[in-house]
Write an enzyme that holds these catalytic residues in place. Sequence first.
Site, PDB file in Angstrom:
ATOM      1  N   ASP A 217       0.835  -1.192   0.000  1.00  0.00           N
ATOM      2  CA  ASP A 217       0.000   0.000   0.000  1.00  0.00           C
ATOM      3  C   ASP A 217       0.876   1.251   0.000  1.00  0.00           C
ATOM      4  O   ASP A 217       2.063   1.214   0.360  1.00  0.00           O
ATOM      5  CB  ASP A 217      -0.921   0.024   1.219  1.00  0.00           C
ATOM      6  CG  ASP A 217      -2.023  -1.015   1.121  1.00  0.00           C
ATOM      7  OD1 ASP A 217      -2.322  -1.453   0.000  1.00  0.00           O
ATOM      8  OD2 ASP A 217      -2.581  -1.389   2.175  1.00  0.00           O
ATOM      9  N   TYR A 285       6.037  -9.467   7.412  1.00  0.00           N
ATOM     10  CA  TYR A 285       5.580  -8.113   7.713  1.00  0.00           C
ATOM     11  C   TYR A 285       5.862  -7.757   9.169  1.00  0.00           C
ATOM     12  O   TYR A 285       5.886  -8.631  10.054  1.00  0.00           O
ATOM     13  CB  TYR A 285       4.065  -7.990   7.502  1.00  0.00           C
ATOM     14  CG  TYR A 285       3.588  -8.200   6.098  1.00  0.00           C
ATOM     15  CD1 TYR A 285       3.424  -7.128   5.222  1.00  0.00           C
ATOM     16  CD2 TYR A 285       3.258  -9.478   5.651  1.00  0.00           C
ATOM     17  CE1 TYR A 285       2.960  -7.323   3.937  1.00  0.00           C
ATOM     18  CE2 TYR A 285       2.787  -9.682   4.357  1.00  0.00           C
ATOM     19  CZ  TYR A 285       2.644  -8.603   3.504  1.00  0.00           C
ATOM     20  OH  TYR A 285       2.177  -8.807   2.232  1.00  0.00           O
ATOM     21  N   TYR A 354      -4.021 -10.063   3.116  1.00  0.00           N
ATOM     22  CA  TYR A 354      -4.147  -8.640   3.451  1.00  0.00           C
ATOM     23  C   TYR A 354      -3.956  -8.475   4.957  1.00  0.00           C
ATOM     24  O   TYR A 354      -4.796  -8.910   5.754  1.00  0.00           O
ATOM     25  CB  TYR A 354      -5.507  -8.108   3.019  1.00  0.00           C
ATOM     26  CG  TYR A 354      -5.703  -8.053   1.526  1.00  0.00           C
ATOM     27  CD1 TYR A 354      -5.304  -6.938   0.796  1.00  0.00           C
ATOM     28  CD2 TYR A 354      -6.299  -9.113   0.842  1.00  0.00           C
ATOM     29  CE1 TYR A 354      -5.497  -6.875  -0.579  1.00  0.00           C
ATOM     30  CE2 TYR A 354      -6.492  -9.061  -0.528  1.00  0.00           C
ATOM     31  CZ  TYR A 354      -6.087  -7.944  -1.234  1.00  0.00           C
ATOM     32  OH  TYR A 354      -6.274  -7.890  -2.591  1.00  0.00           O
TER      33      TYR A 354
END
Length: 391
Positions: A217, A285, A354
């Site tokens: 993003d 992440y 996501y």
Amino acid sequence: MSEINDYKLCSRCLARISRKFPKTSADEKCSLCDNLLLHVDKIYQVIYNKIHKFGIEFETFHIACQVNYNELNVAEKEIHKQVNYKGNNGLKKQLRKELSAMIVEKMGKTIDYKNPEVIINIKIRKKAFPHTPYAEIKNLTVFIDSNPLFIEGKYRKLVRGIPQTKWPCTKCKGKGCESCDGTGQQYKETVEGLIGKHLLPMAKGKTIKFHGSGREDIDVLMLGEGRPFVIEVKHPFVRKIDLKLLRRVVNSHSDGKIEINDLKFVDNNRRAAIKNSSVESYKIYSAIAEFENGVTSNDLKKIEKLHVINQRTPIRVSHRRADKIRTREIKELEVERINSKKLRLKIKCQGGLYIKELISGDEGRTVPSVSSVTNNKALCTQLDVLKVHIP
């Protein structure tokens, strides 16, 4: 029906088709090729001049030929019929053959029918050559099309607020308006643009297209070794790019916003592999989750046990992604407490998960989620990609 004596062939056509026909004299036209084969050297010179005028670099080539000359097409069929010619050495094929041989011999290039670096397109219209020994070329068009150049690498995005690729202005839809200063783009800078503005002039190309192994993003950093990508230069005139120089120029002129590394030339197959690698890849992440209420040690244990996630297309991307449920696997999940309402999560997971929705639950579209297993509403307030691994 025309007779054999009605046609006269030049020495080149007599040799390749039949010696039954009368031979042309110096000032006569060949009924089969209109003396095109007697002027192959002049066609070659036009090709050579165009290549050098534009500085087109290549090692492999293929020639495509059009003869839009109905009189010759009719004559060729009739002459083949007269001598019962069953071969496939027609005029266009012979032109390609002789021109290709010249390019190989005089320019040292290699013929490649499957994946040439350039395609030399020749279009000949009626009466390209007057029938004189020193004819000047007319009605001949040579267009050289350079196939795309592909460069693979990895990029690191070191600041937030930069998208990976061009993002059309939401007000004018890319047409250009006051809001976007006439650029047609929502954001002035992109990873694609920061690389492309240096690569495009080096390659003397027309446009570029960026292919990433997924995308982060706009508010997410891409850290670690970087995200794999292939950048495609369309219609390049220069193919021997100094990749070490490109890396230095991009990294030193991006004001610390991005870095690129591990650059190498690849083919079109690698582009497809990079684009389709998301599900087969795994990613790591670092995310900060902030909760509505305080979290307990038992909550941390529940979060660490998250494994198989069923995720319906998130609301925020549903306008551009198919609405379906995707199943993704979390391979490892580590939780670190920052304070009573804030946790740092390190997540190693299958590509395509996501993370923001894994934390929030996305109004029940992601099951299970950090919010659902703790029964405590949570939001992802910061997200960084630490690693993107592709097979």
